[in-house]
Design a protein around this motif. Structure first.
Motif: not given
Length: 306
Positions: A17-28, A36-42, A65-73
């Motif tokens: 799942v790739v995020t950039y300033n997400p809406d937390i309600i929609v993202l969650l 419920k079905e699989t492992k995931f990495t954000l 894992e949450i991979v936090r990139l320092d800037n928008n790559q």
């Protein structure tokens, strides 16, 4: 529905799942469905709110894992980081998601079951499988397109199926990638940054002889582009993007016009669509000057892409 055990999905699938300033309600909501079905990495592309959101994300037991990139790559770079992590885990299937998508029930199991059903019908192999995309506002279904067909170029059955279709292109979100084919096809084109990444990868996979399949067995609710009163957008003929995004769209599609593996039918139709979109933005938008500058710059810079 699949009879495969839950343990199969736990060991064989991984979602990115790739995020950039997400809406937390929609993202969650999306993450809850995946959990419920699989492992995931954000993979977060430098969001200003990621630190405040991380505690809400890490509570999911299947969040690896949450991979936090320092800037928008860029989207392509983030996807490649996530795919590489999934491959090191030995996963057979990798799912790609935008932050604002919504899934039907049992999405992961439906998609994997569909792949196992249709894979024997492909001569070289299926590179990727895509769900039916439905706009949550209009409930319009996005067709699976074949660009080199003059007639009946959408929703053409695969192997005489009534619910699976051949495609020349699958949008990123919801797509299931078959890991064993990535070595030959290659990763996402990072120089494209954000736009037309899925088009370029799809065209490359098809040019190498792989199949792309769309299915009605799983549905992903997703709106492509932004809200607009433009009748072409409402009809689904083009997507609406802001002036900064139109630079990448103009640059990358111009580059795709020049590569040998892009379908001729797409090149012809998209040039017409691009002209109509550019004309509408330049003539009718209140930001016409910025659109004109970015379209012109994008076309000019296409020659420098690698």
């Amino acid at each position: 529905m699949s009879d495969l055990p839950t343990s199969f999905f736990a060991s064989s699938t991984h979602a990115i799942v790739v995020t950039y300033n997400p809406d937390i309600i929609v993202l969650l909501k999306l993450l809850d469905q995946l959990n419920k079905e699989t492992k995931f990495t954000l993979i977060d592309n430098g969001s200003s709110n990621i630190n405040t959101l991380s505690d809400s994300i890490l509570v999911y037991e299947n969040c690896r894992e949450i991979v936090r990139l320092d800037n928008n790559q860029g989207l392509a770079s983030a996807l490649n980081i996530g795919i590489a992590k999934a491959r090191t885990m030995g996963c057979e299937y990798v799912f790609l998601f935008d932050q604002d998508s919504c899934l039907c029930n049992q999405f992961i199991s439906r998609m994997v079951a569909t792949y196992t059903e249709v894979a024997p019908g492909s001569s070289k192999g299926i590179a990727a499988l895509g769900p039916r995309i439905v706009n949550p506002q209009s409930m319009r279904k996005t067709p699976f397109k074949l660009f080199n067909r003059l007639m009946l170029r959408s929703d053409c059955p695969f192997a005489k199926s009534t619910s699976h279709y051949r495609a020349d292109f699958l949008i990123t979100s919801g797509t299931l990638l078959i890991v064993k084919h990535l070595t030959e096809i290659g990763e996402m084109k990072e120089s494209y940054f954000i736009d037309n990444i899925d088009l370029e990868w799809s065209f490359r996979a098809k040019a190498k002889g792989f199949d792309l399949i769309g299915t009605d067995a799983a549905v992903l609710y997703h709106m492509i582009g932004e809200h607009s009163a433009n009748p072409l957008v409402h009809a689904g003929l083009m997507a609406q993007h802001n002036p900064s995004r139109i630079y990448y769209s103009s640059r990358n599609r111009t580059h795709l016009y020049r590569v040998s593996y892009s379908p001729l039918g797409w090149k012809i139709r998209d040039r017409i669509r691009f002209f109509l979109k550019a004309a509408w933005l330049i003539l009718c938008s209140s930001e016409r000057r910025q659109y004109w500058r970015n379209i012109r710059s994008g076309i000019r810079d296409a020659s420098s892409l690698t």
